[in-house]
Design an enzyme around this catalytic site. Sequence first.
Site, PDB file in Angstrom:
ATOM      1  CB  SER A   7       3.819 -11.034   3.502  1.00  0.00           C
ATOM      2  OG  SER A   7       4.802 -10.869   2.521  1.00  0.00           O
ATOM      3  CG  HIS A  32       1.346  -8.417   0.535  1.00  0.00           C
ATOM      4  ND1 HIS A  32       0.817  -7.259   0.035  1.00  0.00           N
ATOM      5  CD2 HIS A  32       2.690  -8.211   0.653  1.00  0.00           C
ATOM      6  CE1 HIS A  32       1.780  -6.373  -0.149  1.00  0.00           C
ATOM      7  NE2 HIS A  32       2.933  -6.931   0.222  1.00  0.00           N
ATOM      8  CG  ASP A  34       6.192  -8.575  -0.606  1.00  0.00           C
ATOM      9  OD1 ASP A  34       5.673  -7.473  -0.796  1.00  0.00           O
ATOM     10  OD2 ASP A  34       6.091  -9.208   0.462  1.00  0.00           O
ATOM     11  CG  MET A  36      11.396  -7.734  -3.331  1.00  0.00           C
ATOM     12  SD  MET A  36      12.236  -8.122  -1.788  1.00  0.00           S
ATOM     13  CE  MET A  36      10.862  -7.989  -0.638  1.00  0.00           C
ATOM     14  CG  HIS A  65       4.442  -4.510  -2.539  1.00  0.00           C
ATOM     15  ND1 HIS A  65       4.994  -4.540  -1.277  1.00  0.00           N
ATOM     16  CD2 HIS A  65       4.839  -3.327  -3.088  1.00  0.00           C
ATOM     17  CE1 HIS A  65       5.706  -3.436  -1.087  1.00  0.00           C
ATOM     18  NE2 HIS A  65       5.629  -2.697  -2.162  1.00  0.00           N
ATOM     19  CG  MET A  67       8.952  -3.531  -3.289  1.00  0.00           C
ATOM     20  SD  MET A  67       9.123  -4.567  -1.830  1.00  0.00           S
ATOM     21  CE  MET A  67       7.967  -5.858  -2.265  1.00  0.00           C
ATOM     22  CG  MET A 136       6.420   0.517   1.411  1.00  0.00           C
ATOM     23  SD  MET A 136       5.795  -1.174   1.386  1.00  0.00           S
ATOM     24  CE  MET A 136       7.011  -2.024   2.390  1.00  0.00           C
ATOM     25  CG  ASP A 174       3.950  -4.440   2.902  1.00  0.00           C
ATOM     26  OD1 ASP A 174       4.193  -5.351   3.708  1.00  0.00           O
ATOM     27  OD2 ASP A 174       4.310  -4.452   1.707  1.00  0.00           O
TER      28      ASP A 174
END
Length: 215
Positions: A7, A32, A34, A36, A65, A67, A136, A174
């Site tokens: 990540s 990976h 993320d 947000m 991913h 979010m 998650m 994850d």
Amino acid sequence: MAYIAPSVLSADFGNLERDLEMINSSQADWFHIDVMDGMFVPNISFGFPVLNAINKVAKKTKDVHLMIEKPERYLNDFKNAGADILSVHYEASTHLHRTLEAIKNLDMKAGIALNPHTSVDLLEDVLSIVDLVVIMSVNPGFGGQKFIENTYDKIKKLKELILKKSASTLIEIDGGVNLQNASKLVECGADVLVAGNTVFSSENPTETIAQLKLI
Ligand code: DX5
Ligand code: ZN
């Protein structure tokens, strides 16, 4: 043997290129990444300028991913920023089926991420068009959190559902994945393991990725 997806959130952003090159030359399978928005989760990570910079260096599959609330607003932008797999949260997209189709029409793999409180049973009617389910195993928002034990049962249940539907969906875990719980996760049916803190806080991240790969 599972796919390993370090990540990027746990990388050193002052030395991002160095850390991305470490992943490029390691045994890791995916990046990976993320995203947000400070609304869906109580944290803000990064947006398109950083994604574009990552895309210039990262040579492996980019597993993004999201979010963010209403992710359907930005699908094209994530495609342009290099996403190969795009996962949206079940809890964040009202017309999820439409969103998944739109992701696939943009030639990306489509994923659904589930918060710890969301049951895998809710996926029954869309599973056949889902390439990846991100379970998650922490409440999303931050790296380095404690693994939630209920995850093992969720993986087993989802694996059964995938077999029942004869789907080819991959299961990704994850949050809080480490060298102690990784083998049990794979035994339960995990195909992809995300690892942030475990990789980047270790003395030798390349070697830690190799150890995860051996599991
Ligand atoms: C959490 C993120 C994770 C995070 C995992 O919201 O979705 O991808 O980076 O970090 P670790 O492996 O440290 O729990
Ligand atoms: Zn993630």
